[in-house]
Design a protein around this motif. Structure first.
Motif, short mmCIF file in Angstrom:
data_model
loop_
_atom_site.label_atom_id
_atom_site.label_comp_id
_atom_site.label_asym_id
_atom_site.label_seq_id
_atom_site.Cartn_x
_atom_site.Cartn_y
_atom_site.Cartn_z
N ARG A 133 0.82 -1.21 0.00
CA ARG A 133 0.00 0.00 0.00
C ARG A 133 0.85 1.26 0.00
O ARG A 133 1.97 1.28 0.51
N ASP A 134 0.25 2.34 -0.54
CA ASP A 134 0.87 3.65 -0.39
C ASP A 134 0.89 3.99 1.09
O ASP A 134 0.01 3.57 1.85
N PRO A 135 1.85 4.82 1.52
CA PRO A 135 1.84 5.26 2.92
C PRO A 135 0.53 5.99 3.23
O PRO A 135 -0.07 6.61 2.35
N LEU A 136 0.12 5.91 4.48
CA LEU A 136 -1.15 6.50 4.88
C LEU A 136 -1.22 7.99 4.59
O LEU A 136 -2.25 8.48 4.14
N TYR A 137 -0.13 8.72 4.79
CA TYR A 137 -0.19 10.15 4.54
C TYR A 137 -0.50 10.46 3.08
O TYR A 137 -1.20 11.44 2.78
N VAL A 138 -0.05 9.62 2.15
CA VAL A 138 -0.35 9.82 0.73
C VAL A 138 -1.84 9.62 0.49
O VAL A 138 -2.49 10.43 -0.19
N ARG A 139 -2.38 8.58 1.06
CA ARG A 139 -3.82 8.30 0.90
C ARG A 139 -4.67 9.40 1.54
O ARG A 139 -5.69 9.80 0.99
N MET A 140 -4.27 9.86 2.71
CA MET A 140 -5.04 10.91 3.39
C MET A 140 -5.02 12.21 2.59
O MET A 140 -6.02 12.91 2.51
N LYS A 141 -3.88 12.54 1.98
CA LYS A 141 -3.80 13.75 1.17
C LYS A 141 -4.73 13.63 -0.04
O LYS A 141 -5.41 14.60 -0.40
N LYS A 142 -4.78 12.46 -0.67
CA LYS A 142 -5.68 12.24 -1.80
C LYS A 142 -7.13 12.40 -1.36
O LYS A 142 -7.94 13.02 -2.03
N LEU A 143 -7.45 11.82 -0.23
CA LEU A 143 -8.80 11.90 0.29
C LEU A 143 -9.19 13.35 0.55
O LEU A 143 -10.28 13.77 0.21
N LYS A 144 -8.28 14.09 1.14
CA LYS A 144 -8.56 15.50 1.43
C LYS A 144 -8.79 16.29 0.14
O LYS A 144 -9.71 17.10 0.04
N ARG A 145 -7.96 16.05 -0.87
CA ARG A 145 -8.12 16.75 -2.14
C ARG A 145 -9.45 16.39 -2.81
O ARG A 145 -10.11 17.25 -3.38
N ASN A 146 -9.83 15.14 -2.73
CA ASN A 146 -11.06 14.69 -3.41
C ASN A 146 -12.32 15.12 -2.67
O ASN A 146 -13.38 15.20 -3.27
N ASN A 147 -12.21 15.37 -1.38
CA ASN A 147 -13.40 15.73 -0.58
C ASN A 147 -13.40 17.17 -0.12
O ASN A 147 -14.17 17.52 0.76
N GLY A 148 -12.56 17.99 -0.70
CA GLY A 148 -12.64 19.40 -0.42
C GLY A 148 -11.61 19.88 0.50
O GLY A 148 -11.51 20.88 1.00
#
Length: 148
Positions: A133-148
């Motif tokens: 898996r990608d590191p969690l911080y990478v996934r969280m940044k993607k999530l933040k960008r996609n959800n505003g």
């Protein structure tokens, strides 16, 4: 709302039974009947309380057109592939044989919290997927960008 957190590894006995982690049983507050289904990814068994399952299905059914064959097929796949799991007095549950075979469960599984539900993975497969898996911080940044 129930909150399942953490990861716990467990051994599967010869009959296909496994101890549900004590923290998860505590969160279930005595609820001994659960609902499980193979996740849409096909990698693990998703488990939730009967109460939470019923609420999700009621919401889905309120939004499904009973005369649309594709929507009915989706409902059938979701509900028809679900299983009841019972927790016995010793805190064990029996993983249905067809599910264990389909998911290639070995003698060790991992219980992984997913907030309002939890997953049961074959331990070796979980370790393999988690290591890629990608590191969690990478996934969280993607999530933040996609959800505003």
């Amino acid at each position: 709302m129930k909150m399942f957190m953490s990861r716990t590894d467990a051994k599967v006995d010869a009959k296909g039974r496994v101890f549900v982690p004590a923290a998860f049983r505590k969160e279930l507050a005595g609820e001994m009947r659960l609902v499980a289904r193979i996740d849409t990814s096909g990698h693990y068994l998703m488990v939730m309380s009967r109460e939470d399952w019923d609420r999700k299905i009621e919401t889905l059914m309120a939004n499904i057109d009973e005369w649309d064959p594709e929507e009915q097929d989706t409902l059938q796949q979701l509900v028809g592939e679900a299983e009841y799991l019972e927790i016995d007095a010793q805190g064990r549950t029996l993983i249905p044989k067809r599910v264990a075979e389909k998911l290639n469960f070995g003698t060790e599984v991992s219980f992984v919290g997913m907030a309002d539900k939890f997953a049961i993975w074959d331990k070796a497969q979980y370790d393999e997927v988690a290591s890629g898996r990608d590191p969690l911080y990478v996934r969280m940044k993607k999530l933040k960008r996609n959800n505003g």
